[in-house]
Design an enzyme around this catalytic site. Sequence first.
Site, short mmCIF file in Angstrom:
data_model
loop_
_atom_site.label_atom_id
_atom_site.label_comp_id
_atom_site.label_asym_id
_atom_site.label_seq_id
_atom_site.Cartn_x
_atom_site.Cartn_y
_atom_site.Cartn_z
N ASP A 93 0.86 -1.04 0.12
CA ASP A 93 0.05 0.09 -0.04
C ASP A 93 0.96 1.23 -0.20
O ASP A 93 1.10 1.89 0.98
CB ASP A 93 -0.95 0.12 1.23
CG ASP A 93 -2.02 0.93 1.01
OD1 ASP A 93 -2.07 1.62 -0.11
OD2 ASP A 93 -2.95 1.11 2.16
N ALA A 94 1.37 1.65 -1.27
CA ALA A 94 2.30 2.47 -1.37
C ALA A 94 1.79 3.83 -2.01
O ALA A 94 2.26 5.11 -1.77
CB ALA A 94 3.47 2.40 -2.12
N LYS A 95 0.60 3.75 -2.77
CA LYS A 95 -0.04 4.72 -3.37
C LYS A 95 0.69 5.80 -3.98
O LYS A 95 0.81 7.12 -4.01
CB LYS A 95 -0.91 5.62 -2.17
CG LYS A 95 -2.05 5.01 -1.33
CD LYS A 95 -2.70 5.62 -0.42
CE LYS A 95 -3.69 4.72 0.15
NZ LYS A 95 -3.33 4.13 1.23
N ARG A 96 1.64 5.32 -5.10
CA ARG A 96 2.38 5.95 -5.49
C ARG A 96 1.75 6.55 -6.91
O ARG A 96 1.02 6.21 -7.20
CB ARG A 96 3.63 5.16 -6.21
CG ARG A 96 4.55 4.67 -5.13
CD ARG A 96 5.13 5.70 -4.37
NE ARG A 96 6.18 5.34 -3.37
CZ ARG A 96 6.03 5.16 -2.02
NH1 ARG A 96 5.22 5.68 -1.54
NH2 ARG A 96 7.23 4.80 -1.28
N THR A 122 -0.58 -0.39 -4.85
CA THR A 122 -1.54 0.76 -4.91
C THR A 122 -0.94 2.04 -5.53
O THR A 122 0.18 2.18 -5.26
CB THR A 122 -2.26 1.19 -3.41
OG1 THR A 122 -1.23 1.61 -2.74
CG2 THR A 122 -3.13 -0.04 -2.69
#
Length: 276
Positions: A93-96, A122
């Site tokens: 869950d890095a939301k890059r 993510t």
Amino acid sequence: MTGFGQRLDAAVSARGPLCPGIDPHPELLNAWGLTVDAEGLRAFCDICVAAFAGFAIVKPQVAFFEAYGSAGFAVLEDTIAALRAEGVLVLADAKRGDIGSTMAAYAAAWAGDSPLAADAVTASPYLGFGSLRPLLDTAVANGRGVFVLAATSNPEGVGLQRAVAGDVTVAQSIVDAVAQANREADPAARDGDPVGPFGVVVGATVADPPDLHMLGGPVLVPGVGAQGGRPEALGGLGNARRLLPAVSREVLRAGPAVDDVRAAAERLRDQVAYLA
């Protein structure tokens, strides 16, 4: 090469759809009697790996590892490797989200051939969905997946995500773009996946969620349990190909004993088994 969608489909069929999270908040480290440093972080993750070894997919929250610098990233690398050694899929869950060569660098780190590369990651599309193309291409080439933020449950997201562009909300336009990306994914790379490699993130407490019927990919549904999402209500999200309810605090506050964390996760897995 077996694509992410095929691996996810098999894992969920065998182990259920629940996606436990590894969210090492400093408050949880304290509550578990651990030091708030990289050593405590490692002990926390070791407990989580042991507790979640029988689950289909697990989601480490990258920010809580970044907080400890290089030592934190070392723990994350080891945690990803340990989970995968147990046959667990890992969703980072890095939301890059970025553009051009910078997005390509993120893609290499999280979806390429890197110690940080998980089974899926993510990503944020709010620099324009097309900016994610390097990540999508790298993921498909390496048999990995991408979950794109669409409709999140935080109140700050409402003004943007529910804004109308053309005749659909921004959130719906993201879902539609992901659906198109699934249709266009290289059939050879997908290897006949029953579920496409690209999914979306839709919060469990979102009112009037986007239409997911044509997505052709998985849906990560955070916010179950402590954040107010009810396991029995998730079927109302629609005819998504695969719903993955994500839960962290509701399970982790049962720690630090491995058996207690596992039992809390198994109870929730039983409650959402109807989705599989």
